[in-house]
Design a protein around this motif. Structure first.
Motif, PDB file in Angstrom:
ATOM      1  N   ARG A 130       0.809  -1.215   0.000  1.00  0.00           N
ATOM      2  CA  ARG A 130       0.000   0.000   0.000  1.00  0.00           C
ATOM      3  C   ARG A 130       0.850   1.277   0.000  1.00  0.00           C
ATOM      4  O   ARG A 130       0.330   2.364   0.247  1.00  0.00           O
ATOM      5  CB  ARG A 130      -0.922   0.005   1.212  1.00  0.00           C
ATOM      6  N   ASN A 144      -6.660  -5.537  -6.860  1.00  0.00           N
ATOM      7  CA  ASN A 144      -6.331  -5.107  -5.497  1.00  0.00           C
ATOM      8  C   ASN A 144      -4.854  -4.783  -5.359  1.00  0.00           C
ATOM      9  O   ASN A 144      -4.204  -5.127  -4.372  1.00  0.00           O
ATOM     10  CB  ASN A 144      -6.738  -6.172  -4.470  1.00  0.00           C
ATOM     11  N   LEU A 196      -2.104  -1.484  -5.590  1.00  0.00           N
ATOM     12  CA  LEU A 196      -2.127  -0.027  -5.521  1.00  0.00           C
ATOM     13  C   LEU A 196      -1.868   0.583  -6.898  1.00  0.00           C
ATOM     14  O   LEU A 196      -2.708   1.298  -7.440  1.00  0.00           O
ATOM     15  CB  LEU A 196      -1.071   0.453  -4.519  1.00  0.00           C
ATOM     16  N   SER A 250      -7.095  -3.030 -12.120  1.00  0.00           N
ATOM     17  CA  SER A 250      -7.828  -2.167 -11.188  1.00  0.00           C
ATOM     18  C   SER A 250      -6.978  -1.958  -9.941  1.00  0.00           C
ATOM     19  O   SER A 250      -6.071  -2.740  -9.662  1.00  0.00           O
ATOM     20  CB  SER A 250      -9.189  -2.769 -10.823  1.00  0.00           C
ATOM     21  N   SER A 251      -7.288  -0.896  -9.200  1.00  0.00           N
ATOM     22  CA  SER A 251      -6.503  -0.549  -8.014  1.00  0.00           C
ATOM     23  C   SER A 251      -7.186  -1.093  -6.760  1.00  0.00           C
ATOM     24  O   SER A 251      -8.070  -1.956  -6.827  1.00  0.00           O
ATOM     25  CB  SER A 251      -6.326   0.966  -7.936  1.00  0.00           C
ATOM     26  N   LYS A 252      -6.780  -0.584  -5.626  1.00  0.00           N
ATOM     27  CA  LYS A 252      -7.383  -0.995  -4.358  1.00  0.00           C
ATOM     28  C   LYS A 252      -8.705  -0.263  -4.131  1.00  0.00           C
ATOM     29  O   LYS A 252      -8.960   0.788  -4.723  1.00  0.00           O
ATOM     30  CB  LYS A 252      -6.406  -0.716  -3.204  1.00  0.00           C
ATOM     31  N   HIS A 253      -9.532  -0.806  -3.264  1.00  0.00           N
ATOM     32  CA  HIS A 253     -10.848  -0.233  -2.991  1.00  0.00           C
ATOM     33  C   HIS A 253     -10.714   0.874  -1.940  1.00  0.00           C
ATOM     34  O   HIS A 253     -11.100   0.717  -0.779  1.00  0.00           O
ATOM     35  CB  HIS A 253     -11.811  -1.324  -2.525  1.00  0.00           C
ATOM     36  N   ARG A 309      -5.798   6.186  -4.611  1.00  0.00           N
ATOM     37  CA  ARG A 309      -5.450   5.000  -5.389  1.00  0.00           C
ATOM     38  C   ARG A 309      -4.135   5.240  -6.115  1.00  0.00           C
ATOM     39  O   ARG A 309      -3.659   6.360  -6.238  1.00  0.00           O
ATOM     40  CB  ARG A 309      -6.544   4.707  -6.426  1.00  0.00           C
ATOM     41  N   SER A 336      -3.108   3.292 -12.758  1.00  0.00           N
ATOM     42  CA  SER A 336      -3.337   2.016 -13.440  1.00  0.00           C
ATOM     43  C   SER A 336      -2.110   1.599 -14.233  1.00  0.00           C
ATOM     44  O   SER A 336      -1.677   0.442 -14.191  1.00  0.00           O
ATOM     45  CB  SER A 336      -4.543   2.120 -14.367  1.00  0.00           C
ATOM     46  N   ASN A 343     -11.321   1.873 -12.259  1.00  0.00           N
ATOM     47  CA  ASN A 343     -11.233   2.107 -10.818  1.00  0.00           C
ATOM     48  C   ASN A 343      -9.795   2.243 -10.319  1.00  0.00           C
ATOM     49  O   ASN A 343      -9.421   1.697  -9.277  1.00  0.00           O
ATOM     50  CB  ASN A 343     -11.948   0.987 -10.059  1.00  0.00           C
ATOM     51  N   ALA A 344      -8.994   2.967 -11.083  1.00  0.00           N
ATOM     52  CA  ALA A 344      -7.654   3.343 -10.650  1.00  0.00           C
ATOM     53  C   ALA A 344      -7.561   4.872 -10.732  1.00  0.00           C
ATOM     54  O   ALA A 344      -8.547   5.539 -11.062  1.00  0.00           O
ATOM     55  CB  ALA A 344      -6.594   2.670 -11.510  1.00  0.00           C
ATOM     56  N   ARG A 345      -6.398   5.426 -10.458  1.00  0.00           N
ATOM     57  CA  ARG A 345      -6.267   6.888 -10.458  1.00  0.00           C
ATOM     58  C   ARG A 345      -5.982   7.392 -11.880  1.00  0.00           C
ATOM     59  O   ARG A 345      -6.879   7.835 -12.569  1.00  0.00           O
ATOM     60  CB  ARG A 345      -5.176   7.318  -9.471  1.00  0.00           C
TER      61      ARG A 345
END
Length: 427
Positions: free
Chosen positions: A91, A116, A118, A137-140, A146, A149, A167-169
């Motif tokens: 992380r 999952n 970072l 995808s990144s972390k939730h 985040r 990608s 769902n990444a930055r």
């Protein structure tokens, strides 16, 4: 008898003991060996590959980083990773904990899932790599914390193709050239793709949707943005394609739809000898079609369709867009005629600033843009102007009908180039 049986059991167990972990199997394998993982099996990482091997997860094997560091690192040239899931990186932003890090050349990563983690894929001084049909995808966690990608840093001539990113930055390309980003789906991030000091890259046939910014070119020259769908970049900072001191860009055959601002230009082009070209784009259903940060010159808008934008053109700071090139565009709100039927309007297309000048000079006033007060003021200004309205845009020969971009592309498209040997080998 018992002693013989014990010796036989130990003999059978010896190979497994020699290759107890995936890292040990990789280290022990000769160059070019294929390491086949058991479908559904979970192998613990982090793992580092230091010589060219093939890792095949057969569709459902997992390498799990256990929440520490980067799950899989390629510190070699010519390795292949395919059909495997990489998950659970560390992380730490300062260590760029990622699902996959590449530090070599001519590696291939295909049909791989990164979950999952970072950061998704980090290329650091890595050239001529192929990344195809991967999911990232990144972390939730909240968007702003985040990881990116894809992070391409001082890395040239890589192919990133047919991947799904969500769902990444950001997808960032820094200090890198010759990269091809093609046929990808990128959604639900902050910057769909962000170039900084990264020249001569190609962005082609991607779908970028529901990000804060679709594509942003920052001090990045000679970028080609072609055939993309850039959709629903909304919110206070939302823009489809943004420019910051960028020259020599070619933006053509894109669908730029449903964004707060379709195209945003902050003094661009910076080099007066390298104009930016905007050709055959569909710029539609945006809050503002094209917004200029200030009055500028060197942008050529040709053969575009401007359809159902709340405001077609905006210029901040009481400037105009009269110095820009406008030629052969279709404007849905054009009120002229085409009496000779040649497809070109008989009168020029012009945009005058009436009440719009209020929110262009004072951006917070744009909050009231769709309200009754500004609408009434605009009506009165047009009916009986208190002051001379400002001419913002003038196109001498606008198109009377929407342009058929598909037909135009078919007429002018070059013959498809044969694929390189590397592309053929990594399908």
């Amino acid at each position: 008898m018992r002693i013989a049986l014990l010796i036989a059991c130990l003999a059978l167990a010896a190979p497994a003991a020699l290759a107890e972990t995936l890292q040990e199997r990789i280290d022990a394998a000769p160059d070019g060996a294929e390491i086949t993982l058991i479908p559904g099996e979970v192998y613990m990482g982090p793992v580092v590959v230091r010589h060219p091997v093939v890792i095949d997860g057969q569709g459902s094997a997992v390498i799990d980083g256990g929440g520490k560091g980067t799950v899989l690192t390629l510190e070699t040239d010519g390795a292949t990773v395919k059909n495997v899931t990489l998950r659970n990186s560390g992380r730490l932003h300062n260590e760029v904990n990622a699902g996959l890090r590449i530090k070599g050349a001519f590696n291939v990563v295909r049909d791989t899932r990164i979950e999952n983690s970072l950061f998704g894929i980090d290329l650091t001084q890595a050239n001529n790599n192929v990344l195809r049909r991967n999911y990232i995808s990144s972390k939730h966690v909240p968007l702003e914390i985040r990881g990116d990608s894809v992070r391409i840093w001082y890395s040239n001539d890589n192919l990133f193709e047919q991947n799904h990113v969500e769902n990444a930055r950001d997808f960032v390309v820094w200090y890198s050239s010759g990269n091809i980003i093609r046929d990808n789906r990128i959604q639900h991030g902050r910057y769909g793709i962000h170039f900084m000091y990264a020249h001569e890259n190609l962005v082609e046939n991607n779908e970028i949707s529901d990000c804060v910014v679709g594509i942003f070119l920052m001090y990045a020259n000679d970028i080609t943005v072609r055939g993309n769908q850039i959709l629903r970049s909304w919110g206070a900072a939302g823009m489809g394609v943004g420019f910051k001191e960028t020259s020599g860009a070619v933006v053509e055959d894109n669908k730029i739809l449903g964004n707060a601002v379709g195209i945003y230009l902050d003094p661009s082009p910076w080099d007066p000898d390298s104009p930016n070209a905007f050709h055959r784009n569909q710029i539609a259903y945006n809050g503002i079609g094209v917004q200029f940060h200030t009055e500028w010159t060197g942008n050529d808008f040709r053969d575009n369709n401007f359809i159902s934008n709340f405001t077609q053109i905006s210029v901040r700071g009481r400037g105009t867009a009269l110095k820009e090139g406008w030629n052969g565009n279709y404007w849905e709100d054009y009120a002229g005629f085409d009496r000779d039927g040649d497809g070109i309007g008989d009168a020029p297309y012009e945009i005058y600033n009436y009440a719009d000048v209020l929110w262009m000079d004072l951006p917070p006033a744009a909050f009231f843009r769709g309200g009754l007060a500004l609408a009434a003021l605009d009506f009165v200004e047009r009916l009986a102007p208190f002051t001379e309205p400002q001419l913002l845009v003038r196109e001498a020969s606008p198109m009377a009908r929407p342009l058929d971009h598909a037909a135009a592309r078919a007429e002018t498209a070059p013959r498809e180039k044969p694929k390189s040997a590397l592309e053929m080998l990594t399908q």
